[in-house]
Enzyme design. Structure first.
Site, PDB file in Angstrom:
ATOM      1  N   GLU A  43     -11.523  12.570 -25.615  1.00 40.38           N
ATOM      2  CA  GLU A  43     -12.936  12.901 -25.659  1.00 40.38           C
ATOM      3  C   GLU A  43     -13.482  13.036 -24.238  1.00 40.38           C
ATOM      4  O   GLU A  43     -14.243  13.946 -23.915  1.00 40.38           O
ATOM      5  CB  GLU A  43     -13.669  11.799 -26.448  1.00 40.38           C
ATOM      6  N   TYR A  44     -13.044  12.144 -23.366  1.00 44.63           N
ATOM      7  CA  TYR A  44     -13.461  12.210 -21.968  1.00 44.63           C
ATOM      8  C   TYR A  44     -13.011  13.539 -21.356  1.00 44.63           C
ATOM      9  O   TYR A  44     -13.778  14.234 -20.697  1.00 44.63           O
ATOM     10  CB  TYR A  44     -12.855  11.037 -21.192  1.00 44.63           C
ATOM     11  N   SER A  90     -12.493  -5.348  13.178  1.00 44.79           N
ATOM     12  CA  SER A  90     -11.301  -5.869  12.508  1.00 44.79           C
ATOM     13  C   SER A  90     -11.456  -7.383  12.377  1.00 44.79           C
ATOM     14  O   SER A  90     -12.499  -7.937  12.728  1.00 44.79           O
ATOM     15  CB  SER A  90     -10.052  -5.498  13.281  1.00 44.79           C
ATOM     16  N   LEU A  91     -10.435  -8.056  11.894  1.00 44.27           N
ATOM     17  CA  LEU A  91     -10.531  -9.494  11.648  1.00 44.27           C
ATOM     18  C   LEU A  91      -9.465 -10.237  12.434  1.00 44.27           C
ATOM     19  O   LEU A  91      -8.361  -9.726  12.613  1.00 44.27           O
ATOM     20  CB  LEU A  91     -10.290  -9.779  10.158  1.00 44.27           C
ATOM     21  N   GLU A 122     -12.536 -13.607  -0.406  1.00 40.16           N
ATOM     22  CA  GLU A 122     -12.160 -12.319  -0.999  1.00 40.16           C
ATOM     23  C   GLU A 122     -10.672 -12.059  -0.792  1.00 40.16           C
ATOM     24  O   GLU A 122     -10.126 -12.435   0.236  1.00 40.16           O
ATOM     25  CB  GLU A 122     -12.926 -11.179  -0.304  1.00 40.16           C
ATOM     26  N   LYS A 124      -7.591 -10.054   0.527  1.00 38.14           N
ATOM     27  CA  LYS A 124      -7.468  -9.073   1.612  1.00 38.14           C
ATOM     28  C   LYS A 124      -6.586  -7.938   1.091  1.00 38.14           C
ATOM     29  O   LYS A 124      -5.370  -8.067   0.983  1.00 38.14           O
ATOM     30  CB  LYS A 124      -6.857  -9.709   2.856  1.00 38.14           C
ATOM     31  N   ASP A 126      -4.497  -4.641   0.632  1.00 39.56           N
ATOM     32  CA  ASP A 126      -3.567  -3.983   1.544  1.00 39.56           C
ATOM     33  C   ASP A 126      -3.664  -2.467   1.375  1.00 39.56           C
ATOM     34  O   ASP A 126      -2.860  -1.835   0.710  1.00 39.56           O
ATOM     35  CB  ASP A 126      -2.143  -4.463   1.227  1.00 39.56           C
ATOM     36  N   GLU A 182     -12.161  -0.985   1.105  1.00 42.36           N
ATOM     37  CA  GLU A 182     -10.729  -0.751   1.288  1.00 42.36           C
ATOM     38  C   GLU A 182     -10.241   0.182   0.181  1.00 42.36           C
ATOM     39  O   GLU A 182     -10.474  -0.079  -1.001  1.00 42.36           O
ATOM     40  CB  GLU A 182      -9.984  -2.101   1.210  1.00 42.36           C
ATOM     41  N   TYR A 234     -16.457  -4.101   0.437  1.00 48.21           N
ATOM     42  CA  TYR A 234     -16.485  -5.489   0.882  1.00 48.21           C
ATOM     43  C   TYR A 234     -17.529  -5.804   1.945  1.00 48.21           C
ATOM     44  O   TYR A 234     -17.688  -6.950   2.317  1.00 48.21           O
ATOM     45  CB  TYR A 234     -15.108  -5.975   1.330  1.00 48.21           C
ATOM     46  N   LYS A 300     -15.674 -15.320   4.569  1.00 48.53           N
ATOM     47  CA  LYS A 300     -16.818 -14.850   5.355  1.00 48.53           C
ATOM     48  C   LYS A 300     -17.950 -15.861   5.213  1.00 48.53           C
ATOM     49  O   LYS A 300     -18.256 -16.271   4.078  1.00 48.53           O
ATOM     50  CB  LYS A 300     -17.287 -13.491   4.829  1.00 48.53           C
ATOM     51  N   LYS A 324      -3.632 -15.021   6.270  1.00 50.11           N
ATOM     52  CA  LYS A 324      -2.552 -14.139   5.826  1.00 50.11           C
ATOM     53  C   LYS A 324      -1.445 -14.910   5.096  1.00 50.11           C
ATOM     54  O   LYS A 324      -1.144 -16.050   5.440  1.00 50.11           O
ATOM     55  CB  LYS A 324      -1.931 -13.420   7.036  1.00 50.11           C
ATOM     56  N   CYS A 418      35.275  10.835  -2.501  1.00 49.32           N
ATOM     57  CA  CYS A 418      34.700   9.749  -3.304  1.00 49.32           C
ATOM     58  C   CYS A 418      35.468   8.442  -3.049  1.00 49.32           C
ATOM     59  O   CYS A 418      36.696   8.414  -3.163  1.00 49.32           O
ATOM     60  CB  CYS A 418      34.773  10.123  -4.783  1.00 49.32           C
ATOM     61  N   CYS A 421      37.317   7.684  -6.724  1.00 53.74           N
ATOM     62  CA  CYS A 421      38.381   8.513  -7.324  1.00 53.74           C
ATOM     63  C   CYS A 421      38.988   9.483  -6.320  1.00 53.74           C
ATOM     64  O   CYS A 421      39.881  10.243  -6.665  1.00 53.74           O
ATOM     65  CB  CYS A 421      37.837   9.262  -8.533  1.00 53.74           C
ATOM     66  N   CYS A 436      29.989  13.171  -5.991  1.00 55.26           N
ATOM     67  CA  CYS A 436      31.430  13.175  -6.207  1.00 55.26           C
ATOM     68  C   CYS A 436      31.727  14.275  -7.218  1.00 55.26           C
ATOM     69  O   CYS A 436      31.044  14.384  -8.245  1.00 55.26           O
ATOM     70  CB  CYS A 436      31.852  11.815  -6.767  1.00 55.26           C
ATOM     71  N   CYS A 442      36.091  10.464 -12.873  1.00 57.70           N
ATOM     72  CA  CYS A 442      35.845   9.418 -11.872  1.00 57.70           C
ATOM     73  C   CYS A 442      35.452   8.151 -12.621  1.00 57.70           C
ATOM     74  O   CYS A 442      34.470   8.145 -13.373  1.00 57.70           O
ATOM     75  CB  CYS A 442      34.723   9.853 -10.933  1.00 57.70           C
TER      76      CYS A 442
HETATM   77  S1  IVH Z   1     -14.015  -7.413   6.178  1.00 57.98           S
HETATM   78  C1  IVH Z   1     -16.295  -7.298   9.900  1.00 57.98           C
HETATM   79  N1  IVH Z   1     -12.937  -7.820   3.822  1.00 57.98           N
HETATM   80  O1  IVH Z   1      -8.656  -5.852   6.768  1.00 57.98           O
HETATM   81  C2  IVH Z   1     -15.425  -7.413   8.749  1.00 57.98           C
HETATM   82  N2  IVH Z   1     -11.721  -6.544   5.414  1.00 57.98           N
HETATM   83  O2  IVH Z   1      -7.887  -6.864   9.434  1.00 57.98           O
HETATM   84  C3  IVH Z   1     -14.502  -6.302   8.572  1.00 57.98           C
HETATM   85  N3  IVH Z   1      -9.591  -5.692   4.598  1.00 57.98           N
HETATM   86  O3  IVH Z   1      -9.954  -3.217   8.676  1.00 57.98           O
HETATM   87  C4  IVH Z   1     -13.548  -6.381   7.487  1.00 57.98           C
HETATM   88  N4  IVH Z   1      -9.722  -6.539   2.578  1.00 57.98           N
HETATM   89  O4  IVH Z   1      -9.388  -2.724   6.264  1.00 57.98           O
HETATM   90  C5  IVH Z   1     -12.785  -7.254   5.032  1.00 57.98           C
HETATM   91  N5  IVH Z   1     -12.111  -8.214   1.684  1.00 57.98           N
HETATM   92  C6  IVH Z   1     -11.968  -7.663   2.888  1.00 57.98           C
HETATM   93  C7  IVH Z   1     -10.834  -6.908   3.235  1.00 57.98           C
HETATM   94  C8  IVH Z   1     -10.751  -6.366   4.518  1.00 57.98           C
HETATM   95  C9  IVH Z   1      -8.986  -5.805   3.398  1.00 57.98           C
HETATM   96  C10 IVH Z   1      -9.019  -4.971   5.758  1.00 57.98           C
HETATM   97  C11 IVH Z   1      -9.966  -3.992   6.388  1.00 57.98           C
HETATM   98  C12 IVH Z   1     -10.024  -4.342   7.843  1.00 57.98           C
HETATM   99  C13 IVH Z   1      -8.820  -5.205   8.017  1.00 57.98           C
HETATM  100  C14 IVH Z   1      -9.065  -6.220   9.098  1.00 57.98           C
END
Ligand code: IVH
Length: 683
Positions: A43-44, A90-91, A122, A124, A126, A182, A234, A300, A324, A418, A421, A436, A442
């Protein structure tokens, strides 16, 4: 939905478009954000096709926030570079409880005496970071992180993300809203892509992040759309100055959620650093069951005033930290390369590694796929290599540490004959795989084809594992699949770990496997390039084995999804006398699948039901679909009435579908129908 006539006014057309758009948006939201789908997929799809058709006819309707953008617009020549409105940071990382405590202490020192310090915790994710701007509630621009100040514009690609609204819900949102999130590929989709790559003898992807990044950086958004990427938001970037956002991070995320933006469901609040650590342990435990890949968690400081007071150091905030998980990548040495022979003769180089412990498991082998992969990695024996293992994914060699290479490193030589054989190894031009040429003479290919025959998705012979098959072949008790059905207890009792009970169980399972379906039997034969899906399509099309065995090239090519290569493999397989003999022996030993004459009419599962087939069926032949229903006791009717039990709606189903919906009659799509027929032994 109202049908348009030539006399329809602009207003009618607009109204119809708006209705379609709203229905699709609601469905997207329910499906991808709330995870509570309401409409059947068929349907969608029908709604989406109506929208696309309407927009093709009236291009002025194709607005920036139309859900039609989700299927991917025009391809680009190159990506534009765009500056972020606020830098993308970044973190910093911690790896232990002690380091986490230090993070907490640093915060307390800077803030001085405060009554309470809460955190938002939260996963993290990937994937890769993205910045998305909504102007007046409509998705306007999406930019990759780049160097944190300047990124690449990937708006068209981001519009295809499954769970991201093109328009915010409600009305109370800022004129300018820059969100950060992300982009990732769901684990199931990653596994599906890798399975597909394996089946096509292509290189598998080492990790989900690479696939997400590769899929997002496609100049053609239609390719991105196919990859089923998702995003979780995020944090915020720039927001209109006059708009008052809540004063905690957690509430801000809830605010984003209320506008229909996707937020990771595993986010929680913690009242202390100790609470953060509990969250870390909890997530670590469920990590492999999550539908997405993560490499840690992020904490955070919740209170935004505190965040402002804490500020930043170099490019990372002092108010947040990534905790991590232990590495999924390790370094080890390549000791040698073995060459394995597969069911179809494909020669696969397998790396023998100095055993190394990677995320909970000792890894001593990793596939190198084929010679192209060896060349791509530029790998030599004795090289130091980076191994990656994630979830259930097979270990991969990610790269070579060139700086550690010394004079003991030697080139890998691909064998010319191979290893099992001694037949010549052939390499077809434009194919990555070398094979092979010994065919079923074989012994490696013999054994592998029996393993495939007995496997779960094929004949499903319980208790007949790979090791036992190898042993049976070694003892010359079996040479091909049909020999399995002539096994007797006595010689089996002489084998390792085969007592009377195991022997009885094995013979029972072999006997049970005789009752199967045509699709499974075709799959079990192990014809090159005929996987489960193709086997199912062949069973649907031919409905009996003789017809398939006698089919000519044109008939095979007329089947959807059967291209010239697959067709050639099918023809070649059945032309070989050896294969014809084995098929005949298998059938003679009693393998069978349901046909109409075998079932007592009173016990038919759909007895007394009336079914209607409507629209175009993409894979099934309509006549066969009808026959299958009739085999199961159903009556197949051309019209829908209150007596109809179920309607199977194919592509572009029209008035019959509408009538079924009016009468509240069950509607299923082709996929659901195929599944049902499989369950009922017709496929
Ligand atoms: S917060 C100022 N929250 O991790 C805060 N980052 O190593 C900026 N990432 O570049 C990031 N999950 O791509 C935040 N729940 C999350 C995340 C997250 C994945 C990634 C993000 C960032 C990298 C930093």
């Amino acid at each position: 939905m109202k049908k348009l006539k030539v006399t329809d006014t602009d207003q009618d057309i607009n109204e119809q478009w708006l209705q379609l758009k709203e229905q699709i948006e609601l469905h997207n939201y329910r499906y991808y954000v709330l995870d509570e789908p309401e409409l059947p997929d068929a349907e969608y799809d029908r709604l989406m096709r109506q929208l696309l058709a309407l927009e093709a006819k009236y291009p002025q309707l194709k607005t920036a926030d139309s859900p039609s953008q989700k299927v991917g617009g025009e391809a680009l020549e190159q990506f534009n570079k765009i500056a972020h409105l606020a830098p993308m940071l970044s973190l910093d990382n911690v790896f232990s409880e002690n380091e986490l405590k230090d993070f907490g202490k640093r915060i307390e020192q800077r803030l001085g005496k405060i009554s309470e310090l809460c955190f938002t915790c939260e996963p993290k994710l990937d994937g890769l970071a993205i910045s998305i701007i909504y102007l007046n509630g409509v998705l306007n621009t999406a930019v990759t992180r780049g160097d944190g100040h300047l990124g690449e514009e990937v708006t068209q690609n981001v519009k295809t993300l499954r769970n991201l609204p093109l328009k915010l819900q409600g009305t109370d949102y800022p004129e300018l809203l820059e969100i950060r999130g992300e982009i990732f590929i769901p684990r199931s989709e990653f596994e599906r892509l890798n399975e597909e790559a394996l089946q096509n003898n292509q290189k598998t992807y080492a990790n989900p992040r690479n696939v997400a990044a590769g899929s997002l950086r496609q100049l053609d958004p239609k390719i991105t759309a196919k990859r089923k990427l998702k995003v979780y938001c995020y944090s915020l970037g720039k927001v209109s100055d006059d708009f008052v956002m809540p004063k905690t991070h957690y509430q801000r995320l809830q605010q984003l959620k209320s506008w229909g933006l996707p937020i990771c469901p595993e986010i929680e609040q913690a009242q202390s650093i100790q609470g953060c650590y509990q969250y870390f342990n909890k997530i670590a435990e469920i990590r492999n069951q999550l539908p997405y890949e993560i490499d840690g968690v992020v904490y955070k400081v919740d209170n935004i005033d505190f965040q402002d007071r804490l500020g930043f150091v170099s490019r990372a905030p002092r108010w947040a930290i990534a905790h991590k998980f232990p590495a999924q990548e390790e370094i080890t040495q390549l000791l040698g390369v073995d060459f394995q022979v597969g069911r179809t003769g494909a020669i696969t180089p397998v790396a023998r590694l100095e055993p190394v412990f990677v995320s909970g498991v000792t890894v001593s082998n990793a596939t190198l796929h084929n010679m192209d992969e060896i060349n791509r990695l530029r790998i030599k024996i004795n090289d130091w290599v980076i191994i990656r293992r994630a979830g259930d994914v097979i270990p991969q060699i990610v790269s070579v540490v060139i700086s550690k290479r010394d004079e003991t490193c030697i080139d890998i030589e691909f064998p010319t004959h191979c290893p099992v054989c001694n037949a010549l190894i052939e390499r077809v031009e434009n194919e990555a795989v070398a094979r092979c040429s010994g065919g079923l003479f074989c012994s490696a290919q013999q054994v592998e084809s029996i393993k495939h025959f007995a496997s779960r998705k094929a004949m499903n012979i319980d208790g007949l594992g790979d090791k036992l098959i190898e042993q049976l072949a070694q003892e010359k008790l079996i040479q091909n699949a049909s020999d399995l059905y002539h096994l007797t207890a006595e010689p089996l009792l002489g084998l390792d770990r085969m007592a009377q009970k195991s022997v009885n169980n094995l013979l029972d399972s072999i006997e049970k496997s005789k009752s199967t379906t045509l699709a499974k039997f075709i799959y079990a034969l192990g014809i090159r390039e005929v996987g489960e899906t193709t086997a199912g399509l062949l069973a649907i099309h031919f409905a009996n084995l003789e017809a398939l065995m006698q089919a000519d090239l044109d008939t095979l090519l007329s089947i959807q999804d059967v291209g010239p290569i697959v067709a050639k493999h099918i023809l070649t397989f059945f032309q070989q006398q050896h294969n014809q003999e084995i098929v005949a022996q298998l059938i003679a030993s009693g393998i069978h699948w349901p046909t109409m004459s075998m079932i007592d009419p009173d016990l038919l599962p759909l007895k007394g039901q009336t079914w209607v087939l409507t629209g175009t069926l993409e894979h099934l032949n309509r006549q066969n679909a009808k026959e299958m229903l009739e085999n199961l006791g159903a009556k197949v009717s051309g019209s829908v009435s209150s007596k109809t039990h179920c309607v199977v709606a194919g592509v572009a189903a029209g008035s019959k579908l509408a009538k079924a919906q009016d009468l509240d009659i069950r509607v299923i799509d082709e996929e659901q129908f195929t599944q049902k027929m499989q369950e009922l032994g017709q496929l």
